[in-house]
Design a protein around this motif. Structure first.
Motif, mmCIF file in Angstrom:
data_model
loop_
_atom_site.group_PDB
_atom_site.id
_atom_site.type_symbol
_atom_site.label_atom_id
_atom_site.label_comp_id
_atom_site.label_asym_id
_atom_site.label_seq_id
_atom_site.Cartn_x
_atom_site.Cartn_y
_atom_site.Cartn_z
ATOM 1 N N MET A 84 10.577 -3.778 9.240
ATOM 2 C CA MET A 84 10.489 -2.351 8.901
ATOM 3 C C MET A 84 10.239 -2.152 7.414
ATOM 4 S SD MET A 84 10.884 -1.091 11.881
ATOM 5 C CE MET A 84 11.062 0.648 11.461
ATOM 6 N N LYS A 85 9.909 -3.231 6.731
ATOM 7 C CA LYS A 85 9.752 -3.158 5.285
ATOM 8 C C LYS A 85 8.625 -2.223 4.889
ATOM 9 C CE LYS A 85 9.306 -6.094 1.211
ATOM 10 N NZ LYS A 85 9.169 -7.493 0.703
ATOM 11 N N ARG A 86 7.559 -2.207 5.680
ATOM 12 C CA ARG A 86 6.414 -1.367 5.339
ATOM 13 C C ARG A 86 6.730 0.117 5.428
ATOM 14 N NH1 ARG A 86 1.849 -1.851 9.844
ATOM 15 N NH2 ARG A 86 1.110 -0.089 8.594
ATOM 16 N N TYR A 87 7.777 0.465 6.129
ATOM 17 C CA TYR A 87 8.156 1.867 6.255
ATOM 18 C C TYR A 87 9.234 2.278 5.245
ATOM 19 C CZ TYR A 87 5.768 1.201 10.691
ATOM 20 O OH TYR A 87 4.837 0.909 11.642
ATOM 21 N N GLU A 88 9.688 1.344 4.431
ATOM 22 C CA GLU A 88 10.741 1.651 3.467
ATOM 23 C C GLU A 88 10.137 2.100 2.129
ATOM 24 O OE1 GLU A 88 13.000 -1.873 3.144
ATOM 25 O OE2 GLU A 88 13.794 -1.802 5.201
ATOM 26 N N LEU A 89 10.926 2.860 1.386
ATOM 27 C CA LEU A 89 10.542 3.311 0.038
ATOM 28 C C LEU A 89 11.603 2.839 -0.947
ATOM 29 C CD1 LEU A 89 9.326 6.962 0.771
ATOM 30 C CD2 LEU A 89 7.921 4.947 0.313
ATOM 31 N N PRO A 90 11.606 1.535 -1.243
ATOM 32 C CA PRO A 90 12.652 1.009 -2.123
ATOM 33 C C PRO A 90 12.403 1.412 -3.582
ATOM 34 C CG PRO A 90 11.082 -0.705 -1.623
ATOM 35 C CD PRO A 90 10.669 0.493 -0.814
ATOM 36 N N VAL A 91 13.470 1.559 -4.307
ATOM 37 C CA VAL A 91 13.399 1.828 -5.748
ATOM 38 C C VAL A 91 13.392 0.500 -6.486
ATOM 39 C CG1 VAL A 91 14.561 4.051 -5.498
ATOM 40 C CG2 VAL A 91 15.906 1.982 -5.915
ATOM 41 N N PRO A 92 13.006 0.465 -7.727
ATOM 42 C CA PRO A 92 13.042 -0.787 -8.477
ATOM 43 C C PRO A 92 14.447 -1.365 -8.511
ATOM 44 C CG PRO A 92 11.765 0.852 -9.657
ATOM 45 C CD PRO A 92 12.427 1.573 -8.531
ATOM 46 N N PRO A 93 14.552 -2.666 -8.551
ATOM 47 C CA PRO A 93 15.884 -3.286 -8.607
ATOM 48 C C PRO A 93 16.629 -2.887 -9.875
ATOM 49 C CG PRO A 93 14.156 -4.892 -9.030
ATOM 50 C CD PRO A 93 13.458 -3.650 -8.583
ATOM 51 N N CYS A 106 6.357 1.426 -7.015
ATOM 52 C CA CYS A 106 7.097 2.215 -6.020
ATOM 53 C C CYS A 106 6.338 3.490 -5.674
ATOM 54 C CB CYS A 106 8.490 2.544 -6.533
ATOM 55 S SG CYS A 106 9.561 1.098 -6.705
ATOM 56 N N VAL A 107 5.753 4.122 -6.686
ATOM 57 C CA VAL A 107 4.991 5.356 -6.433
ATOM 58 C C VAL A 107 3.767 5.067 -5.580
ATOM 59 C CG1 VAL A 107 3.643 7.174 -7.523
ATOM 60 C CG2 VAL A 107 5.841 6.502 -8.503
ATOM 61 N N GLU A 108 3.062 3.958 -5.907
ATOM 62 C CA GLU A 108 1.894 3.587 -5.107
ATOM 63 C C GLU A 108 2.288 3.283 -3.666
ATOM 64 O OE1 GLU A 108 0.098 0.357 -7.114
ATOM 65 O OE2 GLU A 108 -0.704 1.573 -8.776
ATOM 66 N N ASN A 109 3.427 2.656 -3.481
ATOM 67 C CA ASN A 109 3.933 2.397 -2.129
ATOM 68 C C ASN A 109 4.219 3.691 -1.396
ATOM 69 O OD1 ASN A 109 4.950 1.015 0.121
ATOM 70 N ND2 ASN A 109 7.025 1.101 -0.689
ATOM 71 N N SER A 110 4.796 4.675 -2.100
ATOM 72 C CA SER A 110 5.071 5.966 -1.472
ATOM 73 C C SER A 110 3.775 6.675 -1.101
ATOM 74 C CB SER A 110 5.916 6.834 -2.402
ATOM 75 O OG SER A 110 5.197 7.133 -3.592
#
Length: 218
Positions: A84-93, A106-110
């Motif tokens: 399900m990683k492709r559907y997640e919107l993680p923030v930077p560590p 992260c923005v590009e992923n969103s």
């Protein structure tokens, strides 16, 4: 009812199932099964009858994904869980909370997730507008295929019935001809027997006449 074997693989079946009688008589089935059992016991195949076809390649259709899956099954390993990683919107560590590059990723992923959801919504709208008609066309094609298959089935059944009627007609005619020939043969044999009996009587009378003639001479 007998089987006459010529050069392999030609087989002449000497039987008229539509005309012959006696198949249900006591002992007929047992006799046939005994003949089959005897031939099966004597037959010992020593030749590979599929040799001309070559060795089959059972793995020619397998893809890399299939090979990996078969290997997993043979090793009794569990199936990988759906990622399900492709559907997640993680923030930077935690160590990159102030890293602009990490935040840009992260923005590009969103953006990618948003575009994906937009595409899904568009597909649903297209399905809502055109899906029903598409399924109607698909069902109509299936109905046409079904009607064609049913038509072919009826034609095959009709052909099978015609072949059976033709076989029955041919066997009935052959049976009547065989009966006629058999009666003719019996009649000829009877006449030959009568002629032989008459000849025997004539020879007997001839011998008696010779004996009488010789007796008169004495």
């Amino acid at each position: 009812m007998a089987l006459t074997y010529h050069s392999v693989p030609e087989v002449l079946v000497d039987a008229l199932p539509y005309f012959d009688i006696g198949y249900e008589d006591t002992g007929v089935r047992e006799s046939a099964l005994a003949l089959v059992e005897e031939e099966t016991r004597r037959y010992k195949p020593t030749k590979n009858y599929l040799e001309q076809l070559g060795q089959p390649n059972y793995h020619s259709f397998e893809t890399e994904v299939m090979k990996n899956e078969f290997e997993r099954l043979s090793n009794r390993l569990p199936m990988d869980m759906l990622s399900m990683k492709r559907y997640e919107l993680p923030v930077p560590p935690a160590g990159k909370q102030t890293d602009v590059t990490a935040w840009n990723e992260c923005v590009e992923n969103s953006y990618a997730q948003l575009e994906h959801q937009t595409t899904r919504i568009l597909n649903l709208e297209l399905m809502w507008d055109y899906g029903a008609n598409t399924w109607k066309i698909y069902n109509s094609a299936l109905q046409t295929m079904l009607e064609q298959a049913q038509k072919q089935l009826l034609e095959l059944r009709k052909r099978v019935q015609e072949i059976n009627f033709q076989r029955k007609h041919e066997q009935t005619q052959a049976g009547h001809k065989l009966n006629s020939l058999e009666q003719t043969w019996v009649g000829l044999v009877s006449k030959n027997y009568e002629i032989e009996c008459a000849i025997a009587e004539l020879e007997k009378d001839n011998q008696n006449l010779r004996k009488r003639k010789e007796g008169k001479r004495i």
